[in-house]
Scaffold this motif. Structure first.
Motif, short mmCIF file in Angstrom:
data_model
loop_
_atom_site.label_atom_id
_atom_site.label_comp_id
_atom_site.label_asym_id
_atom_site.label_seq_id
_atom_site.Cartn_x
_atom_site.Cartn_y
_atom_site.Cartn_z
N GLN A 3 -2.56 1.53 5.25
CA GLN A 3 -3.64 0.38 4.95
C GLN A 3 -2.96 -0.67 4.12
N LEU A 4 -3.32 -1.96 4.48
CA LEU A 4 -2.75 -3.07 3.58
C LEU A 4 -3.92 -3.89 3.25
N VAL A 5 -4.23 -4.24 2.35
CA VAL A 5 -5.40 -5.07 1.68
C VAL A 5 -4.98 -6.12 0.71
N GLU A 6 -5.29 -7.29 1.50
CA GLU A 6 -4.93 -8.67 0.74
C GLU A 6 -6.02 -9.22 -0.01
N SER A 7 -5.65 -9.96 -1.17
CA SER A 7 -6.50 -10.66 -2.04
C SER A 7 -5.87 -11.80 -2.34
N GLY A 8 -6.78 -12.70 -3.04
CA GLY A 8 -6.23 -13.81 -3.74
C GLY A 8 -6.47 -15.13 -2.91
N GLY A 9 -6.76 -15.21 -1.70
CA GLY A 9 -7.06 -16.54 -1.00
C GLY A 9 -8.38 -17.34 -1.31
N GLY A 10 -8.40 -18.27 -1.04
CA GLY A 10 -9.49 -19.33 -1.50
C GLY A 10 -9.13 -20.70 -1.22
N LEU A 11 -10.13 -21.54 -1.77
CA LEU A 11 -10.02 -22.90 -1.82
C LEU A 11 -9.33 -23.83 -2.79
N VAL A 12 -8.32 -24.54 -2.73
CA VAL A 12 -7.71 -25.05 -3.71
C VAL A 12 -7.31 -26.56 -3.43
N GLY A 26 -1.02 4.71 1.80
CA GLY A 26 -0.66 5.78 2.89
C GLY A 26 0.80 6.28 2.56
N ARG A 27 0.93 6.84 3.67
CA ARG A 27 2.50 7.45 3.87
C ARG A 27 3.30 6.39 4.34
N ILE A 28 4.09 5.56 3.10
CA ILE A 28 5.08 4.42 3.12
C ILE A 28 6.40 5.03 3.07
N SER A 29 7.33 4.65 4.11
CA SER A 29 8.83 4.79 3.85
C SER A 29 9.32 4.00 2.79
N THR A 30 10.21 4.48 1.73
CA THR A 30 10.50 3.58 0.79
C THR A 30 11.59 2.57 1.25
N ILE A 31 12.00 2.70 2.50
CA ILE A 31 12.95 1.67 2.95
C ILE A 31 11.88 0.77 3.93
N ASN A 32 11.57 -0.17 3.42
CA ASN A 32 10.70 -1.25 4.11
C ASN A 32 10.88 -2.56 3.87
N ARG A 96 2.31 -8.18 6.07
CA ARG A 96 2.90 -7.21 7.18
C ARG A 96 3.92 -6.29 6.39
N LEU A 97 3.88 -5.07 6.75
CA LEU A 97 4.92 -4.23 6.14
C LEU A 97 5.63 -3.45 7.69
N ARG A 98 6.83 -3.47 7.63
CA ARG A 98 7.50 -3.04 8.69
C ARG A 98 8.51 -2.05 7.97
N ALA A 99 8.20 -0.87 8.59
CA ALA A 99 8.82 0.44 8.40
C ALA A 99 9.18 1.26 9.51
N ASN A 100 8.62 2.36 9.68
CA ASN A 100 8.81 3.00 10.89
C ASN A 100 8.04 2.28 12.07
N SER A 101 7.03 1.66 11.71
CA SER A 101 6.05 1.03 12.34
C SER A 101 5.65 -0.35 11.87
N ASN A 102 5.00 -1.23 12.55
CA ASN A 102 4.55 -2.49 12.12
C ASN A 102 2.93 -2.27 11.51
N TYR A 103 2.66 -2.69 10.51
CA TYR A 103 1.34 -2.50 9.91
C TYR A 103 1.03 -4.05 9.30
N TRP A 104 -0.38 -4.58 9.68
CA TRP A 104 -0.88 -5.85 9.27
C TRP A 104 -2.07 -5.69 8.31
N GLY A 105 -2.12 -6.65 7.54
CA GLY A 105 -3.48 -6.68 6.70
C GLY A 105 -4.63 -7.35 7.58
N GLN A 106 -5.72 -7.44 6.95
CA GLN A 106 -6.93 -8.33 7.68
C GLN A 106 -6.76 -9.85 7.64
N GLY A 107 -6.03 -10.20 6.72
CA GLY A 107 -6.00 -11.70 6.55
C GLY A 107 -6.65 -12.04 5.43
N THR A 108 -6.24 -13.32 4.67
CA THR A 108 -7.11 -14.00 3.68
C THR A 108 -7.05 -15.50 3.90
#
Length: 114
Positions: A3-12, A26-32, A96-108
């Motif tokens: 799982q990927l959880v983003e934070s920090g977006g907003g209006l500027v 989660g289970r994340i390969s050290t090479i990514n 985005r995290l790319r290791a054995n597979s591609n994973y995406w966060g929900q967006g901010t």
């Protein structure tokens, strides 16, 4: 399951700064590769910046010199420091995290007002 959880977006205001964070769990390969992508309304998703587990970075031309990507591998967290923001940086930013597979966060959402 990763799982990927983003934070920090907003209006500027234009010329301002924001820092985005993305924590992976989660289970994340050290090479990514972790990175940030963005999608503006009516446009395709595009690469902003990536960083490998070895620390190599890659940036879109449009953000070079203004954005800095970094990571804390011990925390499986990637950051995007955004300076001198422009209205054209307005978009939903995805992690985005790319290791054995591609994973995406929900967006901010990042909105830069001119």
């Amino acid at each position: 399951q990763v799982q990927l959880v983003e934070s920090g977006g907003g209006l500027v205001q234009a010329g301002g700064s924001l820092t985005l964070s993305c924590a992976a769990s989660g289970r994340i390969s050290t090479i990514n590769t972790m990175g940030w992508y963005r999608q503006a309304p009516g446009k395709q998703r595009e690469l902003v910046a990536t960083i490998t587990s070895g620390g190599s970075t890659n940036y879109a031309e449009s953000v070079k010199g203004r954005f800095t990507i970094s990571r804390d591998s011990a925390k499986n967290t990637v950051y995007l420091q955004m300076n001198t923001l422009k209205s054209e940086d307005t978009a939903v930013y995805y992690c985005r995290l790319r290791a054995n597979s591609n994973y995406w966060g929900q967006g901010t959402q990042v909105t830069v007002s001119s």
